[in-house]
Design an enzyme around this catalytic site. Structure first.
Site, PDB file in Angstrom:
ATOM      1  N   SER A 142       0.855  -1.189   0.000  1.00 16.93           N
ATOM      2  CA  SER A 142       0.000   0.000   0.000  1.00 16.93           C
ATOM      3  C   SER A 142       0.889   1.235   0.000  1.00 16.93           C
ATOM      4  CB  SER A 142      -0.899   0.011   1.245  1.00 16.93           C
ATOM      5  OG  SER A 142      -1.577   1.250   1.369  1.00 16.93           O
ATOM      6  N   TYR A 155      -1.897  -0.434  10.205  1.00 16.73           N
ATOM      7  CA  TYR A 155      -2.002  -0.839   8.803  1.00 16.73           C
ATOM      8  C   TYR A 155      -0.752  -0.410   8.042  1.00 16.73           C
ATOM      9  CZ  TYR A 155      -3.740  -1.155   4.005  1.00 16.73           C
ATOM     10  OH  TYR A 155      -3.889  -1.451   2.673  1.00 16.73           O
TER      11      TYR A 155
END
Length: 237
Positions: A142, A155
């Site tokens: 990501s 995350y």
């Protein structure tokens, strides 16, 4: 030349928007698909639709944090197709919360789904590869791994770990003729976000990410793509 025709592609997280988009694109190229996801209903609906349209596809629900379930999935896929060529690790999870409010259980879930799941699926994919023909693992990181997000620091941490795991894995697997690539997409409009109030009009679509995945999958095997970072151009405007 179609490099994907008859290739056996495993998609983990196939029930999500990104997984469904790339599964349909791969089916159109003649790839044979082994689809895994925790979303059993979405997975079965996707698979039945692909088979109805003429694709070779099988599916099995699994929890990527359970080694027993992961191993059973890859055994099923290999028994069906004989060997495996490509692994797409697309499963991911983000739990938005401040650190002081987050439970240990939520911490473990966030790290386990993103990192442990990538590890377990890679581990149980490798034994089913024909090393003479070579194989490819694509892990989804990501842009959060590159740019900290105050709303989801765990995350960001997990995806940064996925990036480093991929780098080490690439070095370890080169002798087995297995390439490893990491894709780091920016915000993408999918069910990943749940009910969070966000300006999704500036997000990429799942099709955008699927197109990037297809670009990597169609590279000649003599080329290895280490990492691609990409995001919606709208975020700059």
């Amino acid at each position: 030349m179609n490099l994907l025709k008859d290739k056996v592609v495993v998609i983990i997280g196939a029930g999500g928007g990104m997984g469904q988009a790339v599964a349909k694109a791969l089916a159109a190229e003649g790839a044979r698909l082994a689809l895994g996801s925790r979303s059993e209903q979405a997975l079965e609906e996707l698979t039945s639709g692909l088979v109805r349209d003429g694709a070779e596809a099988v599916c099995k629900a699994l929890d990527v944090t359970s080694e027993q379930e992961v191993q059973a999935f890859f055994d099923m896929a290999s028994q069906t197709f004989g060997h495996l060529d490509v692994l797409l690790n697309l499963a991911g999870l983000s739990i938005p919360a401040s650190i002081v409010e987050m439970s240990v259980e939520q911490y473990e879930q966030s790290i386990d789904v993103n990192l442990k799941g990538t590890f377990l699926c890679s581990k149980h994919f490798i034994p089913h590869v024909n090393t003479e023909q070579g194989a490819l693992i694509v892990n989804i990181g990501s842009m959060a791994a590159k740019r900290a997000n105050p709303g989801a620091p765990l995350y960001c941490t997990a995806k940064a770990a996925v990036n480093m795991f991929s780098q080490g894995l690439a070095l370890q697997l080169a002798e087995k003729n297995i390439r490893v690539t990491t894709l780091n997409p920016g915000a993408t409009d999918s069910g990943f976000w749940g009910t969070r109030a966000l300006a999704r009009d500036k997000f990429m679509t799942t099709t955008d990410v699927a197109e990037m995945l297809m670009l990597v999958l169609q590279m000649n095997p003599r080329v290895v793509v280490h990492e691609i970072n990409f995001e919606s151009f709208a975020v700059f405007k």
